[in-house]
Design an enzyme around this catalytic site. Structure first.
Site, PDB file in Angstrom:
ATOM      1  N   CYS A 167       0.829  -1.206   0.000  1.00 17.14           N
ATOM      2  CA  CYS A 167       0.000   0.000   0.000  1.00 17.14           C
ATOM      3  C   CYS A 167       0.864   1.258   0.000  1.00 17.14           C
ATOM      4  O   CYS A 167       2.016   1.239   0.411  1.00 17.14           O
ATOM      5  CB  CYS A 167      -0.903   0.017   1.223  1.00 17.14           C
ATOM      6  SG  CYS A 167      -1.819  -1.502   1.483  1.00 17.14           S
ATOM      7  N   ARG A 203       3.393  -0.439  -7.048  1.00 14.12           N
ATOM      8  CA  ARG A 203       3.381  -1.380  -5.921  1.00 14.12           C
ATOM      9  C   ARG A 203       2.200  -2.343  -5.995  1.00 14.12           C
ATOM     10  O   ARG A 203       2.204  -3.376  -5.340  1.00 14.12           O
ATOM     11  CB  ARG A 203       3.278  -0.606  -4.602  1.00 14.12           C
ATOM     12  CG  ARG A 203       4.524   0.170  -4.240  1.00 14.12           C
ATOM     13  CD  ARG A 203       4.293   0.978  -2.999  1.00 14.12           C
ATOM     14  NE  ARG A 203       5.548   1.498  -2.458  1.00 14.12           N
ATOM     15  CZ  ARG A 203       5.857   1.491  -1.166  1.00 14.12           C
ATOM     16  NH1 ARG A 203       5.028   0.979  -0.294  1.00 14.12           N
ATOM     17  NH2 ARG A 203       6.992   1.992  -0.755  1.00 14.12           N
ATOM     18  N   TRP A 261      -4.035  -2.262  -0.877  1.00 15.42           N
ATOM     19  CA  TRP A 261      -4.041  -3.654  -1.321  1.00 15.42           C
ATOM     20  C   TRP A 261      -4.734  -4.443  -0.218  1.00 15.42           C
ATOM     21  O   TRP A 261      -4.280  -4.480   0.915  1.00 15.42           O
ATOM     22  CB  TRP A 261      -2.617  -4.136  -1.546  1.00 15.42           C
ATOM     23  CG  TRP A 261      -2.502  -5.487  -2.192  1.00 15.42           C
ATOM     24  CD1 TRP A 261      -2.579  -5.774  -3.513  1.00 15.42           C
ATOM     25  CD2 TRP A 261      -2.242  -6.729  -1.526  1.00 15.42           C
ATOM     26  NE1 TRP A 261      -2.388  -7.122  -3.723  1.00 15.42           N
ATOM     27  CE2 TRP A 261      -2.183  -7.735  -2.524  1.00 15.42           C
ATOM     28  CE3 TRP A 261      -2.060  -7.097  -0.189  1.00 15.42           C
ATOM     29  CZ2 TRP A 261      -1.946  -9.071  -2.225  1.00 15.42           C
ATOM     30  CZ3 TRP A 261      -1.831  -8.437   0.095  1.00 15.42           C
ATOM     31  CH2 TRP A 261      -1.771  -9.405  -0.916  1.00 15.42           C
ATOM     32  N   ASN A 276      -0.911   1.506   6.288  1.00 14.37           N
ATOM     33  CA  ASN A 276      -0.283   0.330   5.679  1.00 14.37           C
ATOM     34  C   ASN A 276       0.064  -0.645   6.797  1.00 14.37           C
ATOM     35  O   ASN A 276       0.539  -0.232   7.852  1.00 14.37           O
ATOM     36  CB  ASN A 276       1.015   0.702   4.958  1.00 14.37           C
ATOM     37  CG  ASN A 276       0.788   1.590   3.761  1.00 14.37           C
ATOM     38  OD1 ASN A 276      -0.326   1.777   3.308  1.00 14.37           O
ATOM     39  ND2 ASN A 276       1.880   2.140   3.244  1.00 14.37           N
ATOM     40  N   GLY A 277      -0.112  -1.937   6.558  1.00 14.56           N
ATOM     41  CA  GLY A 277       0.264  -2.918   7.564  1.00 14.56           C
ATOM     42  C   GLY A 277      -0.908  -3.755   8.020  1.00 14.56           C
ATOM     43  O   GLY A 277      -2.000  -3.722   7.432  1.00 14.56           O
ATOM     44  N   GLU A 322      12.256 -20.032 -10.501  1.00 12.65           N
ATOM     45  CA  GLU A 322      11.963 -18.658 -10.899  1.00 12.65           C
ATOM     46  C   GLU A 322      11.106 -18.620 -12.165  1.00 12.65           C
ATOM     47  O   GLU A 322      10.186 -17.817 -12.285  1.00 12.65           O
ATOM     48  CB  GLU A 322      13.275 -17.890 -11.101  1.00 12.65           C
ATOM     49  CG  GLU A 322      13.136 -16.510 -11.717  1.00 12.65           C
ATOM     50  CD  GLU A 322      12.356 -15.521 -10.871  1.00 12.65           C
ATOM     51  OE1 GLU A 322      12.104 -14.406 -11.374  1.00 12.65           O
ATOM     52  OE2 GLU A 322      11.976 -15.844  -9.727  1.00 12.65           O
ATOM     53  N   LYS A 357       7.406 -16.908 -12.374  1.00 12.72           N
ATOM     54  CA  LYS A 357       7.054 -15.862 -13.331  1.00 12.72           C
ATOM     55  C   LYS A 357       5.805 -16.249 -14.113  1.00 12.72           C
ATOM     56  O   LYS A 357       4.919 -15.424 -14.352  1.00 12.72           O
ATOM     57  CB  LYS A 357       8.215 -15.615 -14.298  1.00 12.72           C
ATOM     58  CG  LYS A 357       9.351 -14.825 -13.716  1.00 12.72           C
ATOM     59  CD  LYS A 357       8.942 -13.376 -13.442  1.00 12.72           C
ATOM     60  CE  LYS A 357       9.871 -12.727 -12.451  1.00 12.72           C
ATOM     61  NZ  LYS A 357       9.656 -13.156 -11.046  1.00 12.72           N
ATOM     62  N   GLU A 364       2.741 -16.004 -11.851  1.00 13.05           N
ATOM     63  CA  GLU A 364       2.466 -14.635 -11.411  1.00 13.05           C
ATOM     64  C   GLU A 364       1.652 -13.846 -12.425  1.00 13.05           C
ATOM     65  O   GLU A 364       0.730 -13.121 -12.047  1.00 13.05           O
ATOM     66  CB  GLU A 364       3.791 -13.877 -11.196  1.00 13.05           C
ATOM     67  CG  GLU A 364       4.446 -14.099  -9.858  1.00 13.05           C
ATOM     68  CD  GLU A 364       5.706 -13.262  -9.731  1.00 13.05           C
ATOM     69  OE1 GLU A 364       5.848 -12.586  -8.698  1.00 13.05           O
ATOM     70  OE2 GLU A 364       6.553 -13.277 -10.643  1.00 13.05           O
ATOM     71  N   HIS A 373      10.011 -39.450  -8.180  1.00 13.30           N
ATOM     72  CA  HIS A 373       9.544 -39.438  -6.795  1.00 13.30           C
ATOM     73  C   HIS A 373       8.201 -38.727  -6.651  1.00 13.30           C
ATOM     74  O   HIS A 373       7.855 -38.267  -5.567  1.00 13.30           O
ATOM     75  CB  HIS A 373      10.599 -38.796  -5.895  1.00 13.30           C
ATOM     76  CG  HIS A 373      11.880 -39.552  -5.858  1.00 13.30           C
ATOM     77  ND1 HIS A 373      12.099 -40.619  -5.017  1.00 13.30           N
ATOM     78  CD2 HIS A 373      13.007 -39.428  -6.600  1.00 13.30           C
ATOM     79  CE1 HIS A 373      13.316 -41.100  -5.228  1.00 13.30           C
ATOM     80  NE2 HIS A 373      13.883 -40.398  -6.183  1.00 13.30           N
ATOM     81  N   LYS A 396       3.848  -5.031  -5.499  1.00 14.90           N
ATOM     82  CA  LYS A 396       5.268  -4.966  -5.833  1.00 14.90           C
ATOM     83  C   LYS A 396       6.144  -5.107  -4.591  1.00 14.90           C
ATOM     84  O   LYS A 396       7.114  -5.851  -4.596  1.00 14.90           O
ATOM     85  CB  LYS A 396       5.567  -3.637  -6.535  1.00 14.90           C
ATOM     86  CG  LYS A 396       7.024  -3.458  -6.935  1.00 14.90           C
ATOM     87  CD  LYS A 396       7.443  -4.496  -7.939  1.00 14.90           C
ATOM     88  CE  LYS A 396       8.896  -4.342  -8.347  1.00 14.90           C
ATOM     89  NZ  LYS A 396       9.340  -5.448  -9.206  1.00 14.90           N
TER      90      LYS A 396
END
Length: 605
Positions: A2, A27, A74, A99-100, A478, A482, A485, A501, A600
């Protein structure tokens, strides 16, 4: 995550508030709002659309004021909805943004409800607004100090009171908040970037600080209520509003900026010395007998690559911990441990908390690899390496990741040199290969047309599997991250040797299997794993090097990187996976730069 902007000025500050929110859009957010205080009246505008919609509503309402606060939210407590958007009001006398996460909000809500306060939202933030109102007795500064003593959790807040028309009060614990010093005006923000173009004189508030800004000045008290003076820094910040140029999205632009970002990160480095990591490094690094790497998300994959570099090059035992888990388990600390934290923003709440936990366990030698020199992480560690990726707007990290890898490779080389495992000739060869990286990255980017052809095949799939071995298993992780996301395709990554396995049960013709297959010592092992996939009808998408004998054929699609790059190969193999995620998301019509549900900078736990 936020964003907060606040101002007390003799002019109309609505343009400053709105521009600040625009600068924080990268963000991620799902609602936004502004509250103004003028002529003894609190006014509020909120939107569940973009900041542009909020600006249009402000213009339509004709709002103008010298005091105000603004916010991008957010959602954590309460769904994205107008009633849950900030600022929160208490009886039209207090307005607050936050924020938080407040962990004891249930208890406070019950207490305040019993005292007659009515709640209009589902948020924990509204609890703080009513708490401040209940404690107000003529001084907003005093009321906020009293209120934050009751809060358990993380917060950065900005508050205004109808009875004090030229005052904004802020406080922080666990979430960042800065104070901007202007000429006859002062500001609060969650990030100095929000104030770019307004002021470059920034005060970084410390943990537990409460600050009051007025037109003519500011005052700060620490967590104990003592008046303190915090240093004013002159900060040059970039502009996230830079032109996209020929690119469709910031993510694509940032992928293609990687050669320059790596070159900038290596600028001026002509030797492997402890001084690369700050003034204390020459004394602290030789004493390290083990390394603990702490990070979250993409940065944790950079740390996983670094672990192998540190162990193979420097001969030091290294361990990677997911920062969000580390402090919640019983670990065995060792005072001779070098604690390395890795973060793009330097404000990642879980990583900061893990750093403080490690320090509390007696591990005092700490080093940050980060892209923001003014961040909390860079200020709280004794050593630091600043990457020079530039501002990264796209939520899915790209150039920050590759520059982190460069910084961590330099750390591994430095530790190796200090332990007598790297001679002058070896150092020169490693530096030569590092300096060649921008050229090699540009060659990898030239593969984009081939990647687009893969992306068109991926766009209609719902699942994907990524495989890698050794240094490239974290790169497979990674790549999977991506893809999930921004394309919203479910993707998993495994060490290829683990196929039998369990994951092999998932392989069908409908499950594309991406294999990171450089020409290294594990290639033949990996080829056997690929045969296992083909034997079950799986479709292989192979990223390999020019000199391997892996050929395209039925069910096997091969893209060759122009050259093998040894220990630095993970940096190059990352690029095609970024492009695959980007173009797959594009083919599916997704908002690439602002993927759903993601932010972000994750500044709450």
């Amino acid at each position: 995550m936020c964003g907060i902007v606040g101002a007390a000025a003799p002019r109309n500050i609505l343009p400053v508030l709105v521009e600040g929110l625009r600068r924080l859009e990268y963000r991620g957010y799902d609602s936004c709002g502004v509250a103004t205080l003028e002529n003894g009246t609190l006014a509020r505008v909120r939107s569940v659309a973009r900041v542009a919609d909020l600006a249009a509503q402000i213009d339509a309402a004709g709002l103008a004021a010298g005091t105000g606060i603004a916010h991008t939210r957010w959602a954590t407590h309460g769904a994205p909805a107008t009633r849950n958007a900030h600022p929160m009001f208490s009886r039209d006398e207090i307005a607050l943004v936050h924020n938080g996460i407040i962990e004891n909000h249930h208890e406070l809500r019950a207490e305040l409800s019993a005292a007659g306060y009515a709640f209009d939202s589902q948020t924990d933030t509204e609890v703080i607004a009513h708490l401040v109102h209940s404690l107000y007795a003529g001084s907003l500064f005093a009321a906020v100090q009293a209120a934050v003593r009751r809060l358990v959790g993380a917060y950065a807040i900005a508050v205004v009171a109808r009875a004090e028309p030229q005052v904004v009060v802020g406080a922080r614990a666990g979430s960042p908040l800065v104070l901007g010093v202007g000429e006859g005006e002062n500001f609060l923000a969650s990030d100095a970037l929000a104030l770019a173009g307004t002021t470059d004189r920034i005060v970084y508030l410390e943990e537990g600080d409460v600050a009051e800004i007025r037109r003519d000045g500011h005052r700060i008290v620490d967590a104990a209520g003592r008046a303190v003076q915090r240093a004013v820094h002159t900060v040059q910040v970039g502009d996230t509003g830079a032109e996209l140029g020929p690119y469709r999205h910031y993510m694509q632009k940032e992928i293609f900026e990687q050669p320059r970002a790596v070159a900038d990160t290596l600028e001026g480095i002509d030797a492997v010395t402890p001084e690369l990591f700050g003034a204390e490094a020459a004394a602290l690094l030789p004493a390290a007998n083990r390394v603990l790497l702490l990070a979250c998300g993409t940065s944790s994959y950079a740390a996983m690559v670094a672990r192998q570099w540190i162990e193979s090059l420097a001969g030091l035992p290294a361990q990677v911990e997911i920062a969000s888990e580390y402090r919640y388990r019983d670990s065995v600390p060792a005072p001779d441990t070098l604690v390395v934290v890795v973060s793009q923003s330097g404000e990642t709440a879980d990583t900061l908390a893990a750093l403080r936990h490690a320090r509390g366990l007696g591990m005092s030698a700490s080093l940050a690899v980060c892209n923001v020199g003014s961040s909390a992480m860079m200020r709280e560690t004794r050593m630091r390496f600043l990457t020079h990726a530039g501002v990264e707007v796209g939520v899915a990290s790209t150039k920050a990741f590759t520059t982190q890898l460069v910084g961590l490779y330099l750390l591994a080389l430095t530790l190796a040199r200090l332990r007598g495992r790297l001679d002058a000739a070896g150092e020169a060869e490693h530096l030569r290969r590092l300096r060649h990286l921008p050229v090699a990255l540009a060659a990898a980017l030239a593969l984009e047309p081939q990647i687009i052809a893969w992306a068109e095949r991926f766009a209609g799939r719902q699942h994907a599997l990524f495989l890698g071995r050794g240094l490239h298993y974290p790169i497979a992780l990674e790549g999977a991250l991506k893809l999930k996301e921004i394309s919203y395709i479910h993707a998993e990554a495994y060490p290829a040797g683990e196929l039998k396995h369990g994951p092999l049960a998932l392989v069908t013709a409908e499950m594309p299997v991406v294999t990171v297959a450089p020409n290294d010592a594990l290639l033949e092992k990996l080829r056997s794993n690929m045969e296992e996939v083909r034997a079950r009808g799986g479709e292989l998408y192979v990223l390999t090097d020019a000199d391997t004998r892996i050929a395209s054929g039925e069910g096997v699609h091969v893209i060759r990187l122009p050259e093998h790059y040894g220990a630095l190969s993970p940096v190059l193999h990352t690029v095609p996976l970024q492009l695959l995620a980007y173009h797959t998301a594009l083919a599916r019509g997704n908002d690439v730069d602002k993927p759903r549900n993601l932010a972000k900078s994750v500044t709450v736990e």
